[in-house]
Design a protein around this motif. Structure first.
Motif, short mmCIF file in Angstrom:
data_model
loop_
_atom_site.label_atom_id
_atom_site.label_comp_id
_atom_site.label_asym_id
_atom_site.label_seq_id
_atom_site.Cartn_x
_atom_site.Cartn_y
_atom_site.Cartn_z
N PRO A 178 -4.56 0.84 -1.69
CA PRO A 178 -5.24 1.35 -0.48
C PRO A 178 -4.35 2.32 0.30
O PRO A 178 -3.14 2.34 0.12
CB PRO A 178 -5.52 0.09 0.33
CG PRO A 178 -4.67 -0.99 -0.23
CD PRO A 178 -4.25 -0.57 -1.61
N GLU A 179 -4.97 3.09 1.14
CA GLU A 179 -4.37 4.04 2.08
C GLU A 179 -3.83 5.29 1.40
O GLU A 179 -4.16 6.38 1.81
CB GLU A 179 -3.33 3.37 2.97
CG GLU A 179 -3.95 2.27 3.83
CD GLU A 179 -3.03 1.74 4.89
OE1 GLU A 179 -2.31 2.52 5.52
OE2 GLU A 179 -3.04 0.51 5.07
N LYS A 180 -2.98 5.15 0.41
CA LYS A 180 -2.53 6.28 -0.41
C LYS A 180 -2.35 5.74 -1.81
O LYS A 180 -1.76 4.67 -1.99
CB LYS A 180 -1.19 6.85 0.07
CG LYS A 180 -1.28 7.61 1.35
CD LYS A 180 0.05 8.28 1.67
CE LYS A 180 -0.10 9.00 2.99
NZ LYS A 180 0.76 10.12 3.12
N VAL A 234 1.23 3.72 2.18
CA VAL A 234 1.93 4.04 3.43
C VAL A 234 3.22 3.22 3.53
O VAL A 234 4.28 3.74 3.86
CB VAL A 234 1.01 3.81 4.65
CG1 VAL A 234 1.77 3.95 5.94
CG2 VAL A 234 -0.17 4.77 4.61
N ASN A 245 0.84 -1.20 0.00
CA ASN A 245 0.00 0.00 0.00
C ASN A 245 0.88 1.25 0.00
O ASN A 245 2.10 1.16 0.13
CB ASN A 245 -0.98 -0.01 1.18
CG ASN A 245 -0.27 0.01 2.53
OD1 ASN A 245 0.59 0.84 2.79
ND2 ASN A 245 -0.62 -0.94 3.39
#
Length: 117
Positions: free
Chosen positions: A57-59, A36, A34
């Motif tokens: 996901p996340e960034k 991060v 992901n």
């Protein structure tokens, strides 16, 4: 031997890229799933090349690219995208990505692209 960090949320893509790169003389020093993890591992490992998926996901890859370029303006980031994400690829190149690969990718194109960096 160039050191590569592979970041993609799909395990299959990470494994495929790792196999192709290692078979062709690159050293895969890490993987992330992901955005991060991408930033954290880039800071810790300082790879010669970062392969970075756009959709994660996340960034997402664009957000990660902006942060990586802030940290290291000379970073060799190669964006990986699926067909239909051309807008993101154009934005990524403007932000400092050194190249891009479109899924599904061909081994010879991957090696040519990464060898130029």
């Amino acid at each position: 031997m160039k050191k590569v960090l592979i970041v993609d949320d799909a395990t299959f893509m990470r494994i495929s890229l790792r196999c192709i790169l290692e078979k062709n003389g690159f050293e895969v020093i890490g993987e992330g799933k992901n955005g991060v993890e991408a930033i954290s591992k880039y800071i810790d490992l300082r790879p010669d090349i970062l392969t970075l998926d756009i959709t994660m996901p996340e960034k997402n890859g664009i957000e990660v690219l902006k942060e990586i370029i802030n940290i290291d303006p000379k970073a060799n980031v190669v964006i990986i995208s699926a067909l239909g994400q051309e807008t993101f690829v154009t934005e990524a190149v403007k932000l400092g990505a050194k190249g891009f690969l479109v899924k599904p990718f061909k081994e010879d194109f991957i090696i040519r692209t990464l060898s130029k960096l």
